[in-house]
Design a protein around this motif. Structure first.
Motif, PDB file in Angstrom:
ATOM      1  N   LEU A 192      -7.638   8.841   8.875  1.00 27.13           N
ATOM      2  CA  LEU A 192      -8.533   8.203   7.896  1.00 27.13           C
ATOM      3  C   LEU A 192      -7.768   7.230   7.017  1.00 27.13           C
ATOM      4  N   ILE A 193      -6.564   7.615   6.615  1.00 21.76           N
ATOM      5  CA  ILE A 193      -5.725   6.712   5.812  1.00 21.76           C
ATOM      6  C   ILE A 193      -5.396   5.465   6.619  1.00 21.76           C
ATOM      7  N   MET A 194      -4.993   5.657   7.860  1.00 21.97           N
ATOM      8  CA  MET A 194      -4.613   4.540   8.722  1.00 21.97           C
ATOM      9  C   MET A 194      -5.759   3.556   8.910  1.00 21.97           C
ATOM     10  N   PHE A 195      -6.946   4.065   9.260  1.00 26.10           N
ATOM     11  CA  PHE A 195      -8.080   3.171   9.512  1.00 26.10           C
ATOM     12  C   PHE A 195      -8.566   2.503   8.221  1.00 26.10           C
ATOM     13  N   SER A 196      -8.453   3.192   7.093  1.00 24.54           N
ATOM     14  CA  SER A 196      -8.856   2.584   5.823  1.00 24.54           C
ATOM     15  C   SER A 196      -7.960   1.398   5.495  1.00 24.54           C
ATOM     16  N   ILE A 197      -6.657   1.558   5.742  1.00 21.92           N
ATOM     17  CA  ILE A 197      -5.727   0.449   5.504  1.00 21.92           C
ATOM     18  C   ILE A 197      -6.009  -0.705   6.461  1.00 21.92           C
ATOM     19  N   LEU A 198      -6.206  -0.376   7.733  1.00 24.87           N
ATOM     20  CA  LEU A 198      -6.464  -1.427   8.728  1.00 24.87           C
ATOM     21  C   LEU A 198      -7.758  -2.187   8.430  1.00 24.87           C
ATOM     22  N   GLU A 199      -8.797  -1.481   7.982  1.00 21.40           N
ATOM     23  CA  GLU A 199     -10.046  -2.161   7.623  1.00 21.40           C
ATOM     24  C   GLU A 199      -9.845  -3.085   6.423  1.00 21.40           C
ATOM     25  N   ALA A 200      -8.999  -2.664   5.477  1.00 22.94           N
ATOM     26  CA  ALA A 200      -8.778  -3.463   4.264  1.00 22.94           C
ATOM     27  C   ALA A 200      -8.034  -4.761   4.554  1.00 22.94           C
TER      28      ALA A 200
ATOM     29  N   HIS B  69      -8.186   5.877  -0.148  1.00 22.69           N
ATOM     30  CA  HIS B  69      -9.031   6.893  -0.774  1.00 22.69           C
ATOM     31  C   HIS B  69      -8.557   8.300  -0.407  1.00 22.69           C
ATOM     32  N   ALA B  70      -8.192   8.505   0.855  1.00 29.62           N
ATOM     33  CA  ALA B  70      -7.748   9.835   1.297  1.00 29.62           C
ATOM     34  C   ALA B  70      -6.429  10.223   0.632  1.00 29.62           C
ATOM     35  N   SER B  71      -5.494   9.276   0.519  1.00 34.97           N
ATOM     36  CA  SER B  71      -4.225   9.551  -0.165  1.00 34.97           C
ATOM     37  C   SER B  71      -4.471   9.917  -1.620  1.00 34.97           C
ATOM     38  N   TRP B  72      -5.416   9.221  -2.239  1.00 32.94           N
ATOM     39  CA  TRP B  72      -5.718   9.467  -3.647  1.00 32.94           C
ATOM     40  C   TRP B  72      -6.307  10.861  -3.853  1.00 32.94           C
ATOM     41  N   LEU B  73      -7.182  11.276  -2.953  1.00 35.46           N
ATOM     42  CA  LEU B  73      -7.759  12.616  -3.063  1.00 35.46           C
ATOM     43  C   LEU B  73      -6.682  13.687  -2.913  1.00 35.46           C
ATOM     44  N   GLU B  74      -5.715  13.455  -2.027  1.00 37.89           N
ATOM     45  CA  GLU B  74      -4.602  14.403  -1.872  1.00 37.89           C
ATOM     46  C   GLU B  74      -3.769  14.460  -3.146  1.00 37.89           C
ATOM     47  N   PHE B  75      -3.550  13.310  -3.752  1.00 37.72           N
ATOM     48  CA  PHE B  75      -2.794  13.249  -5.007  1.00 37.72           C
ATOM     49  C   PHE B  75      -3.514  14.039  -6.106  1.00 37.72           C
ATOM     50  N   LEU B  76      -4.843  13.848  -6.232  1.00 37.05           N
ATOM     51  CA  LEU B  76      -5.614  14.561  -7.248  1.00 37.05           C
ATOM     52  C   LEU B  76      -5.602  16.071  -6.999  1.00 37.05           C
ATOM     53  N   ARG B  77      -5.608  16.465  -5.739  1.00 38.17           N
ATOM     54  CA  ARG B  77      -5.546  17.894  -5.412  1.00 38.17           C
ATOM     55  C   ARG B  77      -4.239  18.504  -5.922  1.00 38.17           C
ATOM     56  N   GLN B  78      -3.144  17.777  -5.753  1.00 38.33           N
ATOM     57  CA  GLN B  78      -1.862  18.260  -6.261  1.00 38.33           C
ATOM     58  C   GLN B  78      -1.880  18.378  -7.781  1.00 38.33           C
ATOM     59  N   ARG B  79      -2.472  17.388  -8.438  1.00 33.65           N
ATOM     60  CA  ARG B  79      -2.539  17.425  -9.908  1.00 33.65           C
ATOM     61  C   ARG B  79      -3.402  18.594 -10.378  1.00 33.65           C
TER      62      ARG B  79
ATOM     63  N   ILE C 264       0.852  -1.192   0.000  1.00 34.63           N
ATOM     64  CA  ILE C 264       0.000   0.000   0.000  1.00 34.63           C
ATOM     65  C   ILE C 264       0.887   1.241   0.000  1.00 34.63           C
ATOM     66  N   LEU C 265       0.639   2.138  -0.945  1.00 31.79           N
ATOM     67  CA  LEU C 265       1.400   3.382  -1.035  1.00 31.79           C
ATOM     68  C   LEU C 265       0.662   4.482  -0.275  1.00 31.79           C
ATOM     69  N   GLU C 266       1.251   4.957   0.799  1.00 25.07           N
ATOM     70  CA  GLU C 266       0.678   6.065   1.563  1.00 25.07           C
ATOM     71  C   GLU C 266       1.013   7.355   0.830  1.00 25.07           C
ATOM     72  N   SER C 267       0.464   8.475   1.277  1.00 27.85           N
ATOM     73  CA  SER C 267       0.532   9.750   0.552  1.00 27.85           C
ATOM     74  C   SER C 267       1.935  10.144   0.106  1.00 27.85           C
ATOM     75  N   THR C 268       2.926  10.078   1.034  1.00 24.81           N
ATOM     76  CA  THR C 268       4.270  10.541   0.678  1.00 24.81           C
ATOM     77  C   THR C 268       4.861   9.716  -0.457  1.00 24.81           C
ATOM     78  N   ALA C 269       4.616   8.408  -0.436  1.00 26.25           N
ATOM     79  CA  ALA C 269       5.135   7.535  -1.498  1.00 26.25           C
ATOM     80  C   ALA C 269       4.432   7.821  -2.817  1.00 26.25           C
ATOM     81  N   LEU C 270       3.135   8.074  -2.758  1.00 26.33           N
ATOM     82  CA  LEU C 270       2.354   8.341  -3.969  1.00 26.33           C
ATOM     83  C   LEU C 270       2.786   9.663  -4.602  1.00 26.33           C
ATOM     84  N   PHE C 271       3.017  10.686  -3.794  1.00 18.98           N
ATOM     85  CA  PHE C 271       3.408  12.000  -4.308  1.00 18.98           C
ATOM     86  C   PHE C 271       4.740  11.931  -5.053  1.00 18.98           C
TER      87      PHE C 271
END
Length: 373
Positions: A153-161, A52-62, A16-23
């Motif tokens: 939110l990122i943490m709990f989303s990963i843990l739920e998955a 989902h939260a990491s992805w939204l942050e990525f789209l905001r940067q784009r 799983i790529l968290e925000s910093t890795a995705l950016f």
């Protein structure tokens, strides 16, 4: 992880790529370590995802990037009009960027899907729990600035998955220390196993240590072939490296405690550090690579040399050793830069048609930014 685990049980079944890795991948998703990870994914069939939260942050940067680009085109159109020139061609580019702005989410979701990376659904978090975590500064909430909502939110989303699935041996790529502390503290609560590493390269290193020797040999051979092809064009690479003419303080290695850089004398290519095939067909190929380079600079004495270096004179005042009364020394530092090389088959051989080298990947030019297919 216990020593009794087999290599198979220690192999990640999910990365799983968290925000910093995705950016770090940018809008082109081009990075030599990421390309290696995708190759392992093809061979070993593990899952890759982003929250989902990491992805939204990525789209905001784009989106910010596209809007900045539109603004630059508009400014250039205005300048042309003031000079009595026809700005029609730039209007067409502005329109294309406008379409990209409106379709940004679908464009990048397709790019993500094409790479086989899925988006984890947002976890249904208990607001009361988040509030309590914030009040008590439970990681990833920060004590000083009370930040941490999105990271939670990122943490709990990963843990739920990965809940109840220790067999996935999930690897999360994140440089965030508080996020790491928080998710590791909750793995037992969710009945799962979480491994957190700072970058994608460390996931690859872990995998290489577990896979069969034959697979390692195959990948090593492929990387050697890519390196050999690159080095056929060593003079081109050397010129591309020499064209890098500026560095910020953060881009110069070993200077935080090594003294002030007063002048950069040279920046030279040494060798290929790593190379991997991004694409490879009968008639074309793209190689992602990193290069070992040497940066030579005049560097002043480190700051710590001036601590407690005041000299007191009997019957007089004091003198202090300062950076201005010591000569700088010539210092050589290794620096890694990244690049992309594109090849097309001509007369039976792959020939270089485009090479881009920069201090970090990805470098995004206007044409690539507007690619929506």
């Amino acid at each position: 992880m216990s020593e009794q685990q087999t290599p198979g049980s220690r192999m990640p079944r999910m990365v799983i790529l968290e925000s910093t890795a995705l950016f770090q991948l940018g809008s082109l998703f081009e990075h030599v370590d990421f390309a290696d990870l995708l190759e392992w994914k093809k061979l070993l069939k593990f899952d890759t995802a982003v929250s989902h939260a990491s992805w939204l942050e990525f789209l905001r940067q784009r989106k910010t990037q596209v809007l900045e680009c539109i603004n630059k085109v508009q400014q250039l159109r205005s300048s042309l009009e003031k000079l009595g020139q026809d700005p029609t061609d730039l209007k067409a580019i502005e329109d294309r960027l406008g379409v990209l702005d409106k379709t940004l989410a679908s464009v990048y979701e397709k790019k993500l899907s094409d790479l086989g990376i899925r988006i984890l659904p947002l976890a249904k978090c208990d607001v009361e729990r988040l509030l309590q975590m914030s009040i008590e500064n439970v990681p990833p909430f920060e004590r000083s600035r009370e930040k941490g909502f999105r990271d939670s939110l990122i943490m709990f989303s990963i843990l739920e998955a990965i809940k109840g699935r220790p067999d996935l041996n999930a690897f999360v790529v994140s440089e965030d220390k508080l996020f790491t502390k928080g998710i590791l503290a909750k793995q037992s609560e969710y009945g799962t196993v979480v491994n957190v590493v700072e970058d994608i390269k460390k996931v690859n290193v872990h995998i290489v240590g577990l896979v069969d020797e034959a697979v390692r040999s195959l990948q090593s051979k492929q990387k050697q072939e890519a390196t050999k092809l690159l080095l056929k064009y060593r003079p081109v690479i050397e010129r591309a490296v020499q064209n890098i003419r500026e560095f910020s303080t953060l881009e110069i290695p070993n200077t935080l405690f090594g003294g002030t850089v007063e002048r950069i004398l040279s920046f030279e290519f040494n060798d290929v550090n790593s190379a991997t095939w991004k694409t490879r067909t009968e008639n074309s190929a793209t190689i992602l690579f990193s290069l070992k380079c040497t940066l030579t600079a005049l560097v002043g004495p480190p700051f710590w040399e001036f601590v407690n270096r005041t000299r007191y004179q009997v019957g007089g005042g004091s003198t202090m050793l300062t950076p201005t009364n010591q000569d700088p020394k010539e210092t050589k530092m290794e620096k890694i830069v990244f690049g992309v090389a594109e090849f097309t088959k001509k007369n039976g051989d792959l020939e270089l048609v485009r090479l881009r080298v920069d201090q970090s990947l990805p470098t995004e030019d206007l044409a690539q930014l507007m690619t929506t297919d």
